[in-house]
Design a protein around this motif. Structure first.
Motif, mmCIF file in Angstrom:
data_model
loop_
_atom_site.group_PDB
_atom_site.id
_atom_site.type_symbol
_atom_site.label_atom_id
_atom_site.label_comp_id
_atom_site.label_asym_id
_atom_site.label_seq_id
_atom_site.Cartn_x
_atom_site.Cartn_y
_atom_site.Cartn_z
ATOM 1 N N ILE A 114 0.864 -1.186 0.000
ATOM 2 C CA ILE A 114 0.000 0.000 0.000
ATOM 3 C C ILE A 114 0.896 1.230 0.000
ATOM 4 O O ILE A 114 1.723 1.410 0.915
ATOM 5 C CB ILE A 114 -0.921 0.042 1.243
ATOM 6 N N ASN A 115 0.770 2.070 -1.009
ATOM 7 C CA ASN A 115 1.548 3.306 -1.084
ATOM 8 C C ASN A 115 0.858 4.373 -0.244
ATOM 9 O O ASN A 115 -0.237 4.827 -0.576
ATOM 10 C CB ASN A 115 1.669 3.753 -2.537
ATOM 11 N N LEU A 116 1.498 4.772 0.840
ATOM 12 C CA LEU A 116 0.873 5.712 1.775
ATOM 13 C C LEU A 116 1.074 7.152 1.314
ATOM 14 O O LEU A 116 1.797 7.947 1.928
ATOM 15 C CB LEU A 116 1.425 5.507 3.191
ATOM 16 N N SER A 117 0.404 7.503 0.237
ATOM 17 C CA SER A 117 0.338 8.894 -0.187
ATOM 18 C C SER A 117 -0.587 9.652 0.758
ATOM 19 O O SER A 117 -1.286 9.038 1.589
ATOM 20 C CB SER A 117 -0.177 8.986 -1.617
ATOM 21 N N LEU A 118 -0.603 10.972 0.665
ATOM 22 C CA LEU A 118 -1.470 11.752 1.556
ATOM 23 C C LEU A 118 -2.933 11.345 1.431
ATOM 24 O O LEU A 118 -3.599 11.129 2.456
ATOM 25 C CB LEU A 118 -1.290 13.249 1.288
ATOM 26 N N PRO A 119 -3.495 11.208 0.230
ATOM 27 C CA PRO A 119 -4.900 10.789 0.130
ATOM 28 C C PRO A 119 -5.123 9.390 0.699
ATOM 29 O O PRO A 119 -6.146 9.132 1.340
ATOM 30 C CB PRO A 119 -5.179 10.840 -1.375
ATOM 31 N N GLU A 120 -4.160 8.483 0.466
ATOM 32 C CA GLU A 120 -4.320 7.116 0.965
ATOM 33 C C GLU A 120 -4.229 7.077 2.487
ATOM 34 O O GLU A 120 -4.988 6.355 3.155
ATOM 35 C CB GLU A 120 -3.255 6.209 0.359
ATOM 36 N N LYS A 121 -3.314 7.878 3.058
ATOM 37 C CA LYS A 121 -3.228 7.961 4.517
ATOM 38 C C LYS A 121 -4.542 8.459 5.107
ATOM 39 O O LYS A 121 -5.026 7.932 6.115
ATOM 40 C CB LYS A 121 -2.087 8.898 4.927
ATOM 41 N N GLN A 122 -5.100 9.481 4.493
ATOM 42 C CA GLN A 122 -6.353 10.040 4.993
ATOM 43 C C GLN A 122 -7.460 9.001 4.928
ATOM 44 O O GLN A 122 -8.261 8.872 5.858
ATOM 45 C CB GLN A 122 -6.726 11.271 4.162
ATOM 46 N N LYS A 123 -7.501 8.241 3.848
ATOM 47 C CA LYS A 123 -8.528 7.204 3.683
ATOM 48 C C LYS A 123 -8.376 6.121 4.749
ATOM 49 O O LYS A 123 -9.362 5.701 5.381
ATOM 50 C CB LYS A 123 -8.407 6.601 2.287
ATOM 51 N N ILE A 124 -7.134 5.681 4.964
ATOM 52 C CA ILE A 124 -6.887 4.610 5.933
ATOM 53 C C ILE A 124 -7.216 5.061 7.352
ATOM 54 O O ILE A 124 -7.880 4.347 8.124
ATOM 55 C CB ILE A 124 -5.423 4.147 5.837
ATOM 56 N N MET A 125 -6.766 6.265 7.724
ATOM 57 C CA MET A 125 -7.024 6.758 9.068
ATOM 58 C C MET A 125 -8.495 7.078 9.280
ATOM 59 O O MET A 125 -9.015 6.935 10.396
ATOM 60 C CB MET A 125 -6.169 7.996 9.351
ATOM 61 N N ASP A 126 -9.177 7.479 8.224
ATOM 62 C CA ASP A 126 -10.612 7.745 8.333
ATOM 63 C C ASP A 126 -11.367 6.459 8.632
ATOM 64 O O ASP A 126 -12.292 6.440 9.452
ATOM 65 C CB ASP A 126 -11.121 8.381 7.044
ATOM 66 N N ILE A 127 -10.976 5.370 7.970
ATOM 67 C CA ILE A 127 -11.621 4.077 8.230
ATOM 68 C C ILE A 127 -11.355 3.624 9.662
ATOM 69 O O ILE A 127 -12.252 3.144 10.363
ATOM 70 C CB ILE A 127 -11.117 3.036 7.215
ATOM 71 N N LEU A 128 -10.103 3.807 10.124
ATOM 72 C CA LEU A 128 -9.771 3.440 11.504
ATOM 73 C C LEU A 128 -10.615 4.233 12.496
ATOM 74 O O LEU A 128 -11.203 3.663 13.429
ATOM 75 C CB LEU A 128 -8.280 3.694 11.750
ATOM 76 N N LYS A 129 -10.693 5.542 12.305
ATOM 77 C CA LYS A 129 -11.425 6.386 13.246
ATOM 78 C C LYS A 129 -12.910 6.069 13.222
ATOM 79 O O LYS A 129 -13.581 6.073 14.262
ATOM 80 C CB LYS A 129 -11.181 7.859 12.908
ATOM 81 N N ARG A 130 -13.450 5.773 12.024
ATOM 82 C CA ARG A 130 -14.880 5.463 11.935
ATOM 83 C C ARG A 130 -15.200 4.159 12.670
ATOM 84 O O ARG A 130 -16.241 4.046 13.331
ATOM 85 C CB ARG A 130 -15.286 5.368 10.466
ATOM 86 N N ALA B 291 -3.890 -3.012 9.145
ATOM 87 C CA ALA B 291 -4.618 -4.264 9.385
ATOM 88 C C ALA B 291 -6.126 -4.034 9.352
ATOM 89 O O ALA B 291 -6.876 -4.833 8.780
ATOM 90 C CB ALA B 291 -4.191 -4.862 10.729
ATOM 91 N N VAL B 292 -6.584 -2.958 9.971
ATOM 92 C CA VAL B 292 -8.017 -2.626 9.946
ATOM 93 C C VAL B 292 -8.454 -2.309 8.523
ATOM 94 O O VAL B 292 -9.550 -2.704 8.089
ATOM 95 C CB VAL B 292 -8.297 -1.437 10.886
ATOM 96 N N TYR B 293 -7.613 -1.645 7.775
ATOM 97 C CA TYR B 293 -7.900 -1.323 6.368
ATOM 98 C C TYR B 293 -8.039 -2.604 5.548
ATOM 99 O O TYR B 293 -8.914 -2.711 4.689
ATOM 100 C CB TYR B 293 -6.778 -0.449 5.826
ATOM 101 N N ALA B 294 -7.185 -3.579 5.816
ATOM 102 C CA ALA B 294 -7.269 -4.857 5.104
ATOM 103 C C ALA B 294 -8.552 -5.599 5.441
ATOM 104 O O ALA B 294 -9.094 -6.334 4.607
ATOM 105 C CB ALA B 294 -6.060 -5.719 5.449
ATOM 106 N N ALA B 295 -9.051 -5.405 6.667
ATOM 107 C CA ALA B 295 -10.235 -6.132 7.120
ATOM 108 C C ALA B 295 -11.539 -5.438 6.767
ATOM 109 O O ALA B 295 -12.618 -5.949 7.088
ATOM 110 C CB ALA B 295 -10.166 -6.337 8.631
ATOM 111 N N ARG B 296 -11.468 -4.295 6.074
ATOM 112 C CA ARG B 296 -12.702 -3.528 5.829
ATOM 113 C C ARG B 296 -13.665 -4.270 4.929
ATOM 114 O O ARG B 296 -14.877 -4.116 5.023
ATOM 115 C CB ARG B 296 -12.356 -2.173 5.214
ATOM 116 N N ASN B 297 -13.156 -5.095 4.019
ATOM 117 C CA ASN B 297 -13.993 -5.888 3.124
ATOM 118 C C ASN B 297 -13.672 -7.356 3.318
ATOM 119 O O ASN B 297 -12.539 -7.729 3.615
ATOM 120 C CB ASN B 297 -13.750 -5.510 1.657
ATOM 121 N N GLU B 298 -14.669 -8.201 3.113
ATOM 122 C CA GLU B 298 -14.431 -9.635 3.168
ATOM 123 C C GLU B 298 -13.572 -10.028 1.978
ATOM 124 O O GLU B 298 -13.830 -9.651 0.841
ATOM 125 C CB GLU B 298 -15.759 -10.405 3.144
#
Length: 510
Positions: A380-396, A447-454
Motif C-alpha cells: 500500500i503506497n501511503l500517499s497523503l490521500p491514501e493515509k487520509q482514507k486509511i485513518m478515516d476508516i480506523l477512526k470510523r 490491518a483494519v484497512y485490510a479487514a474492511r472488506n471480506e
C-alpha cells in the motif's frame, strides 16, 4: 627586605591553623538546622501545606506534578541545598530539557545560599556548579545519558522531566548513578505529552507504583494557601481561552489531548477491551499459537530511526479485535520481519491478507515478502490521500464501537500522539511529536484497512482443480456467435452477450 625566619615560621603556623580550621569545618554540618522544614523557614520562607508534604517526603522515587507558579523550583532548591549542607561529600545533579534550564536551578540555589549569612562555598561559585566547604557538590549536567552514566550521585533532580528528550534512556542512566548510594530521584514537571516516561510515572501503577506522587493544581496554590495571585490567574485564564489544552496542562497540572490530536484519548479509552484473546511474538516464534478465524495483518517496515511494526486483527463481523501488536528493535533487518510474517501466515491458518506500507524502501520489502512465499501480501503506497482514507476508516470503526484494542500503553500513546494538520491543498497531513513513534499505530491502521472488506481466503489451484479466484464469465466460450439477439443464459448472472475484438458476440443455444 627579605622576610625574617621568625616571620616565615609565623606565616607557616597561620597557614596550618587555617588548614586545620577548614578541615574541622568540613567535618561539621554547614547549618545547625536538622529539620528540612525548619531550614526552609530559616531561609525566610513559610512552606505551604503541599510544599511541606514534599519537603518531608523520604521516598526514594518522587514525582511532583505541579502547576506553574506553585513554588516547585523553590522547594527543590531548598531540598538540594539542605542535603548539601548537612551531609559531608554529598553529590547532587540537576538535569533539565537544556543545560541552560539546569543552570537556572543552580542559580536559585546560589541565591538561597546568600540568605544563610555565612560562607559555605569553597571558593567562588562556578557556572553550573557549586562546591561546598564540606566536600559537597551540586552540579548542572546536560540531559545526556552518556554524561550521567558512570557518575556516583546521592541525589538527582530532573526538572521539567516531561519535556526531556530520550527520557527513558536518561532515567535508566540516572537509576544506576544512585544504585550504590540509594539516594532519591525527583521527577518534577507540568504535564506534557502522554508518550513520555513522566506520564507513565504519574499514571502506571503496575510499573511505577513505587513512586510517591505529588499533584498540585492552581486551586491548591492560590493565595492565601499558595503563591499564585488571583489577578495573575485571571490574566492567564484569558490568554488560554483559545488554548484549553494548555490551561489544563500548565495550570491544572493534568494531562490533556492537544487540539490537533487526530484520535482523542477518550475515544481511544472507549475502544479498550480487557478480555481480548491476544497472543505475543513469543507465542508465534515458539510455535504455541494455533488459531482459526478471519485474520488480517498490517506491517509498517522501517530501517534505523523507527521500528518495524506488525499488527494482527481478527474480524468477527461487524467487530474487529486487535489481537497482537509487536514492534521490532530499531535497525532490525527486513529478513527478520519477513520471517516473522511467514510464521504468522503458518500459525494463523486463515490469514486472509497482509497490507504492507510500500512507501520508500517498503517497496523492496513487499517484493521480498512475496518472493518468500507471502502470496497474500499487498503493498500500500501511503500517499497523503491514501493515509487520509486509511485513518478515516480506523477512526470510523472506533467511533462506531466496532474496533476493540487491548490495554497496550505503547499503542495507546502512539494513537493519542498522532497529530493532524490541514495542508494548503486541503489534504490532511499526519505526524507525531519529535522523539516519539507511530509505527504500531500505522500497522494497526493497515490491518483494519485490510479487514474492511471480506476477502476470499487464498486456496491453491491444485487443491480445487480450478482457480477459485477467477472472475471471468462462467459460460462456455465455444457457444459464442457473432451478433446480438434474445437468448437464455445457462447460469444466472451470466451476461447476455460479450465484446471481443470490438464486436458483440451472442451465446448460442445448444
Amino acid at each position: 627586605m627579605p622576610e625574617s625566619v621568625r616571620g616565615r615560621i609565623d606565616r607557616y603556623h597561620r597557614d596550618l591553623e587555617n588548614e586545620r580550621e577548614r578541615e574541622e569545618a568540613g567535618k561539621r554540618p554547614l547549618t545547625e538546622e536538622t529539620d528540612v522544614v525548619e531550614f526552609f523557614k530559616h531561609l525566610g520562607f513559610r512552606p505551604t501545606a503541599y510544599q511541606e508534604k514534599l519537603l518531608r517526603d523520604k521516598s526514594k522515587l518522587i514525582l511532583a506534578r505541579w502547576s506553574r507558579q506553585s513554588g516547585k523550583s523553590l522547594v527543590m532548591a531548598g531540598v538540594v541545598l539542605f542535603n548539601a549542607l548537612t551531609q559531608r561529600g554529598f553529590r547532587a545533579a540537576i538535569v533539565a530539557p537544556s543545560l541552560r534550564q539546569s543552570r537556572k536551578l543552580i542559580d536559585k540555589i546560589d541565591r538561597l545560599i546568600s540568605r544563610l549569612g555565612i560562607d559555605v562555598l569553597e571558593g567562588l561559585p562556578r557556572k553550573g556548579k557549586l562546591a561546598f566547604r564540606n566536600g559537597s557538590v551540586i552540579e548542572a549536567l546536560p540531559n545526556s545519558p552518556d554524561t550521567i552514566r558512570g557518575e556516583t550521585l546521592n541525589m538527582v533532580v530532573a526538572d521539567e522531566f516531561a519535556y526531556i528528550e530520550h527520557d527513558k534512556e536518561l532515567y535508566d542512566a540516572i537509576i544506576f548513578t544512585l544504585s550504590t548510594t540509594n539516594g532519591p530521584f525527583f521527577a518534577t514537571s507540568t504535564p506534557g505529552s502522554r508518550d513520555t516516561l513522566f506520564f507513565g510515572m504519574a499514571t502506571d501503577d503496575e510499573i511505577f507504583g513505587d513512586f510517591s506522587r505529588h499533584h498540585v493544581s492552581y486551586r491548591e496554590a492560590l493565595r492565601p494557601n499558595g503563591p499564585i495571585d488571583p489577578e495573575f490567574l485571571e490574566r492567564i485564564r484569558k490568554q488560554y481561552q483559545t488554548d484549553p489544552g494548555r490551561w489544563t496542562r500548565e495550570m491544572e497540572a493534568e494531562f490533556a489531548d492537544d487540539e490537533d490530536a487526530y484520535l482523542p484519548r477518550e475515544l481511544i479509552e472507549s475502544c479498550v477491551m480487557d478480555n481480548i484473546e491476544t497472543f505475543t511474538r513469543e507465542d508465534v516464534i515458539g510455535g504455541r499459537l494455533s488459531r482459526t478465524g478471519k485474520f488480517f495483518a498490517g506491517c509498517d517496515p522501517a530501517l534505523k530511526i523507527d521500528h518495524s511494526a506488525v499488527a494482527v486483527v481478527e474480524k468477527q463481523a461487524p467487530h474487529i479485535y486487535v489481537t497482537q501488536v509487536t514492534a521490532f528493535p530499531q535497525a532490525t533487518i527486513f529478513s527478520n520481519v519477513t520471517g516473522y510474517l511467514n510464521l504468522l501466515n503458518e500459525r494463523l491458518q486463515t490469514l486472509s491478507r497482509i497490507y504492507i506500507d510500500e512507501t520508500g524502501l517498503g517497496g523492496f520489502f513487499v517484493q521480498d515478502a512475496v518472493k518468500s512465499g507471502l502470496k497474500n501480501a499487498l503493498g500500500i503506497n501511503l500517499s497523503l490521500p491514501e493515509k487520509q482514507k486509511i485513518m478515516d476508516i480506523l477512526k470510523r470503526q472506533m467511533q462506531d464501537g466496532t474496533l476493540h484494542i487491548p490495554r497496550d500503553p505503547e499503542l495507546m500513546n502512539e494513537m493519542s500522539n498522532e497529530r493532524v494538520q490541514l495542508s494548503k491543498t486541503g489534504q490532511l497531513q499526519f505526524s507525531h511529536p519529535a522523539g516519539t513513534h507511530d509505527d504500531r499505530l500505522w500497522a494497526v491502521a493497515l490491518a483494519v484497512y485490510a479487514a474492511r472488506n471480506e476477502i476470499t481466503p487464498y486456496h491453491p489451484v491444485a487443491a480445487l482443480g480450478k482457480n477459485p479466484n477467477y472472475i471471468g464469465p462462467t459460460f462456455d466460450l465455444r457457444r459464442l456467435r457473432l451478433g446480438v439477439g434474445p437468448f437464455n443464459t445457462s447460469n444466472p448472472g451470466d451476461p447476455p452477450w460479450t465484446i471481443a475484438n470490438n464486436r458483440p458476440w451472442n451465446i448460442r443455444r445448444w
